[in-house]
Design an enzyme around this catalytic site. Structure first.
Site, mmCIF file in Angstrom:
data_model
loop_
_atom_site.group_PDB
_atom_site.id
_atom_site.type_symbol
_atom_site.label_atom_id
_atom_site.label_comp_id
_atom_site.label_asym_id
_atom_site.label_seq_id
_atom_site.Cartn_x
_atom_site.Cartn_y
_atom_site.Cartn_z
ATOM 1 N N VAL A 453 -8.758 -5.234 -5.301
ATOM 2 C CA VAL A 453 -9.146 -5.499 -3.908
ATOM 3 C C VAL A 453 -8.161 -4.893 -2.915
ATOM 4 O O VAL A 453 -7.092 -4.431 -3.283
ATOM 5 C CB VAL A 453 -9.279 -7.015 -3.657
ATOM 6 N N GLU A 454 -8.560 -4.910 -1.631
ATOM 7 C CA GLU A 454 -7.801 -4.307 -0.528
ATOM 8 C C GLU A 454 -7.540 -2.827 -0.805
ATOM 9 O O GLU A 454 -6.475 -2.298 -0.495
ATOM 10 C CB GLU A 454 -6.468 -5.045 -0.313
ATOM 11 N N GLY A 455 -8.515 -2.152 -1.391
ATOM 12 C CA GLY A 455 -8.352 -0.768 -1.785
ATOM 13 C C GLY A 455 -7.955 -0.689 -3.236
ATOM 14 O O GLY A 455 -6.868 -1.118 -3.623
#
Length: 767
Positions: A453-455
């Protein structure tokens, strides 16, 4: 001699006379630069210019000022933050039973949800004037890390409202009306937020978001107003199943020109109550045996007024930049906090287990194969905690360093993955059998969540770290790009000409500087300290200069193709990242007062990072398409060869021994790991057994010697060992009494959970 003088004069005239230089050098280079300039999408351009730079820029430019670096203050807590940590946080940790949360209830208990609301765990980043706690990034990071050491599910539940989402976006961009209404409700837990960004076909590429809003007329609260008709379909949204308000990212269009003359307005963020007509809270996901709420949200023909845009109508189309500027919290605090928890737990518990678990009459931590894995856990955790502190220090100082937070997110979560895998290898069956006594299993299964997550980490490493670093951290490239894109070509050429001369001087200095440092082994480089770590500063300066040189050459030769050569650019990103991590290690060592027990960890960490830098350069040179340039760079940077080596076996063994010794070093390195003084507790049972056995170390050695002499039957344990030892008069009555308690703790510590047939409740999930 005359020819040499003529050449020198020609070169001087060529560069010193502006008209000649601009005609013969700058104009052709300007045209070349415009041709090779990497094409940037609007989202890439906004991401590139979002945030700011800090120590990453000094490292990238090849001239790190170590004295200035050491002046950066280590993060500290305010009195209010420390009181919260000592009281509310400790109370929460004592309430968490992760096995029950994950395996039985698939949710936090109601009393925990109520406590989180009541004590404002969801409001750490909200200002006090709106009822929030207004905690620093340092406190935020510490609190989330400590919770994660107990329960990943609880930590994610707390971190999301304090990361990228409605609370942060409202705090930075919300109108007065939006702040006054929403922030107090978020602060006291009346409303639970989620933020919906990711869709089925739009994850890392936000420009591909299919969710759209059309500006049109519609009815709202009985009146016709100008608003937005929305349709969206989002997934992987944490807290969506329980959220009462949805932050939404979508593409906004104005085909009828109701608010301007631009049809494609761009990515926009709005805040929508989850019970608003047309909004659907969908089914729940089940992320890798974790119990935090994660699910889907969708909307069909949802009409909202324009003033529901975060920041109001003036912020229509500014959503992507808003997200990029606020992403530092998620990348620099929340996800690294999960990795820090992993490091602290694995170091403390693996050190204890490796001493408590014995084979062939010895703790398994005395066997070299286990020591190798233990050494890597301890050495890596020192880097992880150092990196966490340094990045938090930048955020506390009010910076928003996008490259640093990207490096922190990627490398800390990857190091977390490595440490938990080493710990699982050592714990073996103790690690894989789930139950109330297993402190690794849920962490192991949940580790890919922070990596994804978050990239996703692949994207972060291959595109973001060097991609942003090359332009944001370089002293001239971003300015040259702006000059090249100037619609007034002559003005752009004048700007470019001034920058080009400085850039040429910069590149020449890097080339000769790298060669000199390579030939001298960097022995003449300045170091801010004396003693054992001084050579490390010299070598890091050398590698910083090498990065500046190599990045310049790569951008010049490959131009826009460098963006597509992800494997090459990722290696340069690795160099920058390992420079940053080694810097963090050295600064922590100084900030902590050069603790003698820490040096073996520092030694391991910096050697590891220097070796990784050397390997990254080696891979870059081996794969650079222009072989003559690759050979020249290698010769300039490593004229005498690359001599950085992996940490020695002795270092690994020293760290392993340190991990099996209770005391201040162990406590300082693992302070984020929560444990309860309770033999039935998830971590307490191992900690108490370890401490008890260390206190009885002399007794155990006496019994082992007796066993070798044949005075004691081999392989005895528990009560049988105590009785036999007492009968042979090897221990006193008092020793027998205390040894019995320790043996009970030891047997509990090496045991795994088991369940009677039919006692594990079946749970069926609809798909």
């Amino acid at each position: 001699m005359e020819i040499l003088i003529i050449l020198i004069v020609a070169v001087v005239l060529l560069f010193a006379v502006k008209e000649i230089r601009r005609s013969l050098i700058s104009r052709p280079m300007f045209g070349f630069f415009k041709r090779v300039l990497p094409p940037l999408s609007q989202t890439e351009r906004e991401a590139m210019t979002a945030g700011d730079v800090w120590w990453d820029a000094e490292l990238f430019r090849g001239r790190p000022d170590w004295h200035k670096f050491h002046q950066a203050k280590a993060p500290q807590f305010s009195e209010a933050e420390q009181a919260f940590i000592d009281n509310q946080l400790e109370q929460l940790l004592a309430m968490l039973d992760d096995f029950k949360i994950v395996q039985q209830d698939a949710d936090l208990p109601k009393k925990v949800w109520d406590y989180l609301r009541k004590e404002k765990f969801f409001a750490m980043i909200i200002d006090k004037e709106y009822g929030g706690l207004d905690f620093s990034p340092a406190a935020n990071s510490h609190i989330v890390s400590r919770i994660a050491s107990r329960s990943i599910s609880a930590a994610v539940t707390v971190m999301v409202p304090n990361s990228l989402g409605p609370g942060e976006l409202l705090s930075h961009y919300g109108t007065s009306e939006q702040k006054n209404y929403w922030l107090p409700r978020l602060a006291d837990g009346t409303d639970i937020p989620c933020f919906a960004l990711t869709g089925p076909e739009a994850g890392s590429d936000a420009g591909a978001i299919p969710d759209a809003g059309i500006i049109c007329k519609g009815e709202f609260e009985g009146e016709e107003v100008t608003g937005i008709r929305l349709n969206w379909d989002k997934r992987y949204i944490t807290l969506s199943p329980v959220a009462t308000v949805v932050g939404l990212a979508f593409k906004l269009y104005d085909p009828d020109g109701l608010i301007g003359d631009k049809e494609d307005i761009g990515i926009t963020c709005a805040l929508i109550p989850s019970d608003h007509p047309g909004v659907t809270t969908g089914d729940r996901h089940l992320p890798l045996n974790q119990a935090f709420m994660n699910g889907t949200t969708s909307g069909k023909d949802v009409f909202i007024p324009l003033d529901w845009i975060i920041g109001g109508a003036d912020y229509a189309g500014k959503g992507w930049r808003m997200l990029m500027e606020c992403l530092s919290a998620g990348r620099g605090i929340s996800l690294p906090a999960l990795a820090a928890a992993t490091g602290h737990v694995t170091q403390r518990m693996t050190g204890a287990y490796a001493y408590v678990r014995q084979q062939f009459g010895l703790p398994i931590g005395k066997f070299e194969g286990v020591q190798e894995a233990m050494g890597r856990i301890g050495g890596t955790n020192y880097t992880v905690e150092s990196m966490r502190r340094l990045t938090v220090a930048a955020l506390v100082d009010g910076r928003s360093p996008s490259v640093i937070t990207a490096m922190t997110k990627y490398h800390m979560t990857e190091m977390g993955r490595n440490m938990i895998e080493y710990a699982m290898d050592i714990h073996a069956g103790k690690g894989i059998q789930l139950g109330p006594k297993n402190y690794l299993g849920h962490n192991y299964m949940g580790n890919p969540i922070s990596i994804t997550v978050e990239g996703a980490n692949i994207l972060t490493r291959n595109l973001m770290i060097f991609g942003q670093g090359a332009t944001r951290c370089h002293p001239y490239v971003l300015k040259e790009m702006e000059a090249a894109s100037n619609p007034d070509e002559e003005e752009g050429l004048r700007e470019f000409d001034e920058l080009l001369i400085k850039h040429i001087g910069f590149a020449a200095s890097n080339f000769f500087g790298s060669l000199w440092m390579g030939l001298t082994g960097a022995r003449f480089n300045e170091s801010p300290v004396s003693g054992a770590t001084s050579r490390y500063y010299q070598q890091l300066t050398r590698m910083s200069r090498a990065l500046a040189l190599t990045a310049d050459v790569a951008m010049l030769i490959l131009g826009g193709d460098l963006k597509r050569k992800e494997m090459l650019s990722a290696r340069l990103g690795d160099v920058l990242s390992h420079l940053y991590m080694a810097s963090a290690v050295l600064k922590r060592y100084e900030d902590d007062g050069r603790q003698s027990g820490d040096f073996v960890y520092v030694d391991y960490a910096v050697q590891h990072h220097l070796h990784a830098i050397g390997e990254a350069f080696k891979g870059f040179f081996a794969n650079f398409p222009n072989r003559w340039i690759a050979w020249s760079l290698r010769l300039a940077i490593f004229p005498l060869g690359m001599h950085y080596r992996k940490p020695s076996d002795e270092l690994l063994q020293d760290i392993a021994d340190s991990m099996m010794e209770p005391g201040v070093t162990r406590d300082r390195h693992t302070f984020l790991c929560y444990w309860k003084d309770d033999p039935k507790d998830m971590t307490g049972h191992m900690e108490l057994a370890f401490v008890g056995m260390k206190e009885h170390e002399a007794v155990y050695k006496r019994l082992q010697k007796a066993e070798r002499r044949g005075e004691l039957e081999p392989n005895l344990a528990g009560d049988e060992l105590v009785k036999a030892a007492r009968k042979a008069d090897l221990i006193s009555a008092d020793e027998a009494k205390s040894l019995k308690k320790v043996e009970q703790l030891r047997m509990r510590a090496i045991a795994v959970d088991q369940f009677a047939a039919g006692s594990i409740k079946d749970r069926t999930f609809a798909s």
